[in-house]
Design a protein around this motif. Structure first.
Motif, PDB file in Angstrom:
ATOM      1  N   VAL A 128       0.842  -1.201   0.000  1.00 33.98           N
ATOM      2  CA  VAL A 128       0.000   0.000   0.000  1.00 33.98           C
ATOM      3  C   VAL A 128       0.874   1.247   0.000  1.00 33.98           C
ATOM      4  O   VAL A 128       0.632   2.189  -0.759  1.00 33.98           O
ATOM      5  CB  VAL A 128      -0.974  -0.007   1.204  1.00 33.98           C
ATOM      6  N   ILE A 129       1.914   1.256   0.825  1.00 30.66           N
ATOM      7  CA  ILE A 129       2.823   2.410   0.874  1.00 30.66           C
ATOM      8  C   ILE A 129       3.488   2.613  -0.483  1.00 30.66           C
ATOM      9  O   ILE A 129       3.569   3.734  -0.990  1.00 30.66           O
ATOM     10  CB  ILE A 129       3.865   2.236   1.999  1.00 30.66           C
ATOM     11  N   GLY A 130       3.950   1.533  -1.093  1.00 21.32           N
ATOM     12  CA  GLY A 130       4.598   1.648  -2.400  1.00 21.32           C
ATOM     13  C   GLY A 130       3.661   2.178  -3.470  1.00 21.32           C
ATOM     14  O   GLY A 130       4.025   3.063  -4.245  1.00 21.32           O
ATOM     15  N   ALA A 131       2.454   1.656  -3.507  1.00 15.47           N
ATOM     16  CA  ALA A 131       1.482   2.109  -4.516  1.00 15.47           C
ATOM     17  C   ALA A 131       1.124   3.573  -4.309  1.00 15.47           C
ATOM     18  O   ALA A 131       1.002   4.333  -5.266  1.00 15.47           O
ATOM     19  CB  ALA A 131       0.231   1.243  -4.464  1.00 15.47           C
ATOM     20  N   ALA A 132       0.979   3.976  -3.053  1.00 20.90           N
ATOM     21  CA  ALA A 132       0.622   5.371  -2.766  1.00 20.90           C
ATOM     22  C   ALA A 132       1.760   6.321  -3.143  1.00 20.90           C
ATOM     23  O   ALA A 132       1.522   7.415  -3.653  1.00 20.90           O
ATOM     24  CB  ALA A 132       0.270   5.526  -1.293  1.00 20.90           C
ATOM     25  N   ALA A 133       2.993   5.896  -2.894  1.00 21.26           N
ATOM     26  CA  ALA A 133       4.156   6.767  -3.117  1.00 21.26           C
ATOM     27  C   ALA A 133       4.575   6.851  -4.575  1.00 21.26           C
ATOM     28  O   ALA A 133       5.229   7.815  -4.977  1.00 21.26           O
ATOM     29  CB  ALA A 133       5.337   6.270  -2.284  1.00 21.26           C
ATOM     30  N   GLN A 134       4.200   5.871  -5.367  1.00 23.47           N
ATOM     31  CA  GLN A 134       4.700   5.770  -6.735  1.00 23.47           C
ATOM     32  C   GLN A 134       4.400   7.022  -7.543  1.00 23.47           C
ATOM     33  O   GLN A 134       3.248   7.365  -7.777  1.00 23.47           O
ATOM     34  CB  GLN A 134       4.087   4.554  -7.411  1.00 23.47           C
ATOM     35  N   ASN A 135       5.453   7.723  -7.951  1.00 20.91           N
ATOM     36  CA  ASN A 135       5.361   8.918  -8.791  1.00 20.91           C
ATOM     37  C   ASN A 135       4.408   9.962  -8.214  1.00 20.91           C
ATOM     38  O   ASN A 135       3.693  10.631  -8.949  1.00 20.91           O
ATOM     39  CB  ASN A 135       4.922   8.542 -10.218  1.00 20.91           C
ATOM     40  N   ASN A 136       4.395  10.095  -6.903  1.00 18.04           N
ATOM     41  CA  ASN A 136       3.464  10.986  -6.224  1.00 18.04           C
ATOM     42  C   ASN A 136       4.244  11.776  -5.173  1.00 18.04           C
ATOM     43  O   ASN A 136       4.274  11.393  -4.003  1.00 18.04           O
ATOM     44  CB  ASN A 136       2.340  10.151  -5.596  1.00 18.04           C
ATOM     45  N   GLU A 137       4.862  12.860  -5.598  1.00 20.77           N
ATOM     46  CA  GLU A 137       5.778  13.597  -4.728  1.00 20.77           C
ATOM     47  C   GLU A 137       5.166  14.057  -3.411  1.00 20.77           C
ATOM     48  O   GLU A 137       5.802  13.910  -2.359  1.00 20.77           O
ATOM     49  CB  GLU A 137       6.379  14.787  -5.476  1.00 20.77           C
ATOM     50  N   PRO A 138       3.941  14.598  -3.386  1.00 20.76           N
ATOM     51  CA  PRO A 138       3.384  14.991  -2.078  1.00 20.76           C
ATOM     52  C   PRO A 138       3.262  13.807  -1.116  1.00 20.76           C
ATOM     53  O   PRO A 138       3.515  13.949   0.082  1.00 20.76           O
ATOM     54  CB  PRO A 138       2.012  15.569  -2.414  1.00 20.76           C
ATOM     55  N   VAL A 139       2.903  12.655  -1.634  1.00 22.95           N
ATOM     56  CA  VAL A 139       2.777  11.475  -0.782  1.00 22.95           C
ATOM     57  C   VAL A 139       4.161  10.970  -0.386  1.00 22.95           C
ATOM     58  O   VAL A 139       4.366  10.558   0.761  1.00 22.95           O
ATOM     59  CB  VAL A 139       1.934  10.375  -1.472  1.00 22.95           C
ATOM     60  N   GLN A 140       5.118  11.015  -1.297  1.00 27.84           N
ATOM     61  CA  GLN A 140       6.488  10.623  -0.952  1.00 27.84           C
ATOM     62  C   GLN A 140       6.993  11.477   0.215  1.00 27.84           C
ATOM     63  O   GLN A 140       7.568  10.952   1.173  1.00 27.84           O
ATOM     64  CB  GLN A 140       7.418  10.787  -2.158  1.00 27.84           C
TER      65      GLN A 140
END
Length: 191
Positions: A128-140
């Motif tokens: 879930v963390i990986g999918a959320a972070a993928q290419n998503n700078e605010p979430v990263q």
């Protein structure tokens, strides 16, 4: 050969010609069609689509609540929690819904699962963390500031292969195209 309005094109060239002939017109004569009022069916579909967007955030909160339950008689089983994580994974693959993890307070729940005893839940939380972070700078940024990197790096040496792979993917997604993430990985827990 330009086909008639009701005659189906048989190749890409025919499709292009048919599209040009029928774009924005009623009969292919070039006159723009007047705007049409939406039917009741179209309105109902639109309303349902709008409501479903609101329901996604609500569903994310429900999933979070279920994942946090432990020990009670009504607490979900391990299999239930695995299915809930799979559902949450499907939801956060949408970039906008990934951002919704923050307002619902999803990170503490995921971090708790990362540190838990069940390998399948550790793998699910990392996914879930990986999918959320993928290419998503605010979430990263939010995940990095929230402390997601150290437990993920620790999970890279997990005894369970699925948990290791999920952690590797999550670390990769957390640092990919995000220089502060790469710096934190090198300067912090490292590999």
């Amino acid at each position: 050969m330009v086909r008639g309005r009701d005659e189906a094109p048989r190749d890409l060239g025919g499709l292009l010609q048919w599209s040009i002939a029928n774009a924005g017109s009623r009969g292919g004569n070039g006159e723009a069609a007047p705007p049409m009022a939406p039917s009741e069916e179209d309105r109902a579909w639109f309303q349902e689509a709008m409501n479903s967007q609101l329901n996604v955030a609500h569903r994310m909160r429900e999933i979070k609540g279920w994942l946090e339950q432990e020990g009670a008689e009504s607490a979900p089983t391990l299999e239930d929690k695995e299915q809930l994580l799979d559902e949450l994974l499907d939801i956060v693959e949408d970039i906008d819904h990934a951002r919704d993890l923050r307002p619902i307070g999803g990170l503490p729940t995921l971090l708790h699962l990362l540190e838990g005893e069940q390998p399948s839940l550790r793998a699910g939380a990392a996914s879930v963390i990986g999918a959320a972070a993928q290419n998503n700078e605010p979430v990263q940024q939010w995940l990095l500031e929230g402390g997601a990197l150290p437990p993920l790096v620790e999970q890279l040496s997990d005894d369970n292969a699925a948990a290791r792979v999920a952690a590797f993917t999550a670390v990769s997604c957390l640092v990919r195209k995000y220089p502060p993430g790469r710096e934190a990985l090198v300067e912090g827990p490292g590999l």
